[in-house]
Motif scaffolding. Structure first.
Motif, mmCIF file in Angstrom:
data_model
loop_
_atom_site.group_PDB
_atom_site.id
_atom_site.type_symbol
_atom_site.label_atom_id
_atom_site.label_comp_id
_atom_site.label_asym_id
_atom_site.label_seq_id
_atom_site.Cartn_x
_atom_site.Cartn_y
_atom_site.Cartn_z
ATOM 1 N N GLY A 16 43.245 -54.879 -3.284
ATOM 2 C CA GLY A 16 42.128 -55.284 -4.146
ATOM 3 C C GLY A 16 41.417 -54.074 -4.736
ATOM 4 N N ALA A 17 41.185 -53.058 -3.893
ATOM 5 C CA ALA A 17 40.523 -51.842 -4.374
ATOM 6 C C ALA A 17 41.395 -51.129 -5.412
ATOM 7 C CB ALA A 17 40.215 -50.916 -3.197
ATOM 8 N N LEU A 18 42.692 -51.042 -5.153
ATOM 9 C CA LEU A 18 43.615 -50.402 -6.082
ATOM 10 C C LEU A 18 43.672 -51.169 -7.403
ATOM 11 C CD1 LEU A 18 45.705 -48.181 -6.594
ATOM 12 C CD2 LEU A 18 47.430 -49.722 -5.632
ATOM 13 N N THR A 19 43.737 -52.469 -7.340
ATOM 14 C CA THR A 19 43.772 -53.300 -8.547
ATOM 15 C C THR A 19 42.487 -53.122 -9.348
ATOM 16 O OG1 THR A 19 45.157 -54.909 -7.398
ATOM 17 C CG2 THR A 19 44.071 -55.655 -9.407
ATOM 18 N N THR A 20 41.353 -53.117 -8.665
ATOM 19 C CA THR A 20 40.065 -52.918 -9.341
ATOM 20 C C THR A 20 40.018 -51.545 -9.999
ATOM 21 O OG1 THR A 20 38.956 -54.376 -7.775
ATOM 22 C CG2 THR A 20 37.559 -52.829 -8.993
ATOM 23 N N HIS A 21 40.490 -50.521 -9.301
ATOM 24 C CA HIS A 21 40.490 -49.166 -9.860
ATOM 25 C C HIS A 21 41.390 -49.081 -11.100
ATOM 26 C CE1 HIS A 21 40.481 -44.832 -10.158
ATOM 27 N NE2 HIS A 21 41.805 -44.857 -10.154
ATOM 28 N N VAL A 22 42.581 -49.627 -11.015
ATOM 29 C CA VAL A 22 43.517 -49.581 -12.150
ATOM 30 C C VAL A 22 42.942 -50.347 -13.336
ATOM 31 C CG1 VAL A 22 45.798 -50.361 -12.936
ATOM 32 C CG2 VAL A 22 45.575 -49.174 -10.746
ATOM 33 N N THR A 23 42.380 -51.509 -13.080
ATOM 34 C CA THR A 23 41.791 -52.316 -14.161
ATOM 35 C C THR A 23 40.621 -51.583 -14.805
ATOM 36 O OG1 THR A 23 42.448 -54.341 -13.036
ATOM 37 C CG2 THR A 23 40.738 -54.544 -14.709
ATOM 38 N N ASN A 24 39.724 -51.032 -13.996
ATOM 39 C CA ASN A 24 38.584 -50.284 -14.535
ATOM 40 C C ASN A 24 39.046 -49.066 -15.330
ATOM 41 O OD1 ASN A 24 36.654 -52.016 -13.567
ATOM 42 N ND2 ASN A 24 36.282 -50.860 -11.696
ATOM 43 N N HIS A 25 40.048 -48.372 -14.825
ATOM 44 C CA HIS A 25 40.570 -47.202 -15.525
ATOM 45 C C HIS A 25 41.151 -47.613 -16.889
ATOM 46 C CE1 HIS A 25 42.418 -43.325 -16.210
ATOM 47 N NE2 HIS A 25 43.583 -43.928 -16.413
ATOM 48 N N ALA A 26 41.929 -48.683 -16.908
ATOM 49 C CA ALA A 26 42.526 -49.146 -18.165
ATOM 50 C C ALA A 26 41.448 -49.583 -19.160
ATOM 51 C CB ALA A 26 43.498 -50.291 -17.893
ATOM 52 N N MET A 27 40.428 -50.283 -18.669
ATOM 53 C CA MET A 27 39.353 -50.731 -19.558
ATOM 54 C C MET A 27 38.561 -49.543 -20.102
ATOM 55 S SD MET A 27 38.096 -54.197 -17.575
ATOM 56 C CE MET A 27 36.554 -54.218 -18.398
ATOM 57 N N GLU A 28 38.275 -48.562 -19.254
ATOM 58 C CA GLU A 28 37.534 -47.368 -19.687
ATOM 59 C C GLU A 28 38.342 -46.574 -20.710
ATOM 60 O OE1 GLU A 28 34.284 -44.815 -19.824
ATOM 61 O OE2 GLU A 28 34.466 -46.773 -18.862
ATOM 62 N N ARG A 29 39.635 -46.462 -20.458
ATOM 63 C CA ARG A 29 40.509 -45.750 -21.396
ATOM 64 C C ARG A 29 40.547 -46.461 -22.748
ATOM 65 N NH1 ARG A 29 46.804 -45.017 -20.295
ATOM 66 N NH2 ARG A 29 47.300 -44.044 -22.268
ATOM 67 N N ASN A 30 40.648 -47.768 -22.718
ATOM 68 C CA ASN A 30 40.657 -48.550 -23.963
ATOM 69 C C ASN A 30 39.318 -48.428 -24.684
ATOM 70 O OD1 ASN A 30 41.908 -50.350 -25.836
ATOM 71 N ND2 ASN A 30 40.604 -51.982 -25.015
ATOM 72 N N ARG A 31 38.224 -48.477 -23.940
ATOM 73 C CA ARG A 31 36.899 -48.345 -24.539
ATOM 74 C C ARG A 31 36.749 -46.973 -25.198
ATOM 75 N NH1 ARG A 31 31.839 -46.466 -23.292
ATOM 76 N NH2 ARG A 31 32.463 -45.720 -21.251
ATOM 77 N N ASN A 32 37.203 -45.918 -24.532
ATOM 78 C CA ASN A 32 37.136 -44.569 -25.103
ATOM 79 C C ASN A 32 38.002 -44.457 -26.354
ATOM 80 O OD1 ASN A 32 35.329 -43.632 -23.215
ATOM 81 N ND2 ASN A 32 36.916 -42.827 -21.859
ATOM 82 N N ARG A 33 39.168 -45.086 -26.334
ATOM 83 C CA ARG A 33 40.053 -45.053 -27.492
ATOM 84 C C ARG A 33 39.398 -45.753 -28.686
ATOM 85 N NH1 ARG A 33 43.731 -48.372 -29.592
ATOM 86 N NH2 ARG A 33 43.595 -49.851 -27.897
ATOM 87 N N VAL A 34 38.780 -46.897 -28.442
ATOM 88 C CA VAL A 34 38.097 -47.624 -29.515
ATOM 89 C C VAL A 34 36.926 -46.811 -30.047
ATOM 90 C CG1 VAL A 34 36.696 -49.671 -30.008
ATOM 91 C CG2 VAL A 34 38.843 -49.911 -28.765
#
Length: 189
Positions: A16-34
């Motif tokens: 659960g912690a790993l999934t949350t970290h990966v999801t947050n990382h992907a969302m942050e990366r996408n937000r920075n790209r936008v």
């Protein structure tokens, strides 16, 4: 609770912690790209606007000079003053063009090259580097304004603006010219 149950619980928590970290990382990366794309789009819009403004300023000054030299509309400025103003405006147009070269997409850069070539023809006739009749002058202006529209179209596509300036709801327009002189009168008189 047995050791296996505890291991399953710990594994579930870790998963659960790993999934949350990966999801947050992907969302942050996408937000920075936008955010980065938006920032570049803002800069592109400023560059495109500044370039067209610089081109139009040169045209305005070239028209003043041409009309003064041809006796169509006298100016309160001397010819050397007007030539100096046109040269400074040309320098600023060149700087604006360089921003297009740095920020623009391929089609925008090509449209800017075409527009620059057409606008220079106006400058050259106004300053006397090339000769031509009033009709040739007007044709050079027509071509340049068509190239401005081509630049606008390429910039709109590059920025993702919907719609087109070339469809049936936007007919081609000609130069806006003052009413003609009465027949037989000399416009230079």
């Amino acid at each position: 609770m047995g050791a296996i149950e505890q291991l399953v619980t710990v594994a579930a928590v870790l998963l659960g912690a790993l999934t949350t970290h990966v999801t947050n990382h992907a969302m942050e990366r996408n937000r920075n790209r936008v955010m980065l794309l938006t920032r570049w789009d803002d800069r592109k819009l400023d560059a495109y606007e500044g370039y067209v403004d610089a081109v139009r300023a040169c045209i305005f000054l070239a028209v003043q000079l041409y009309e003064h030299k041809e006796g169509l509309r006298p100016s309160g400025k001397t010819e050397p003053e007007m030539i100096a103003e046109l040269a400074e405006a040309g320098r600023l147009r060149g700087r604006a063009f360089e921003r297009i070269m740095l920020l623009g997409g391929d089609d925008v850069v090509e449209a800017a090259h075409q527009l620059n070539a057409a606008a220079l023809q106006i400058d050259w006739q106004a300053t006397g580097r090339v000769t031509g009749s009033l009709e040739e002058w007007r044709e050079r202006n027509r071509v340049t304004f068509k190239e401005i529209n081509e630049f606008h179209e390429a910039a709109r596509v590059d920025l993702g603006v919907q719609g087109s300036l070339k469809d049936e709801s936007h007919p081609e327009r000609d130069l806006l010219l003052p009413p003609g002189e009465p027949r037989g009168s000399d416009p230079a008189a």
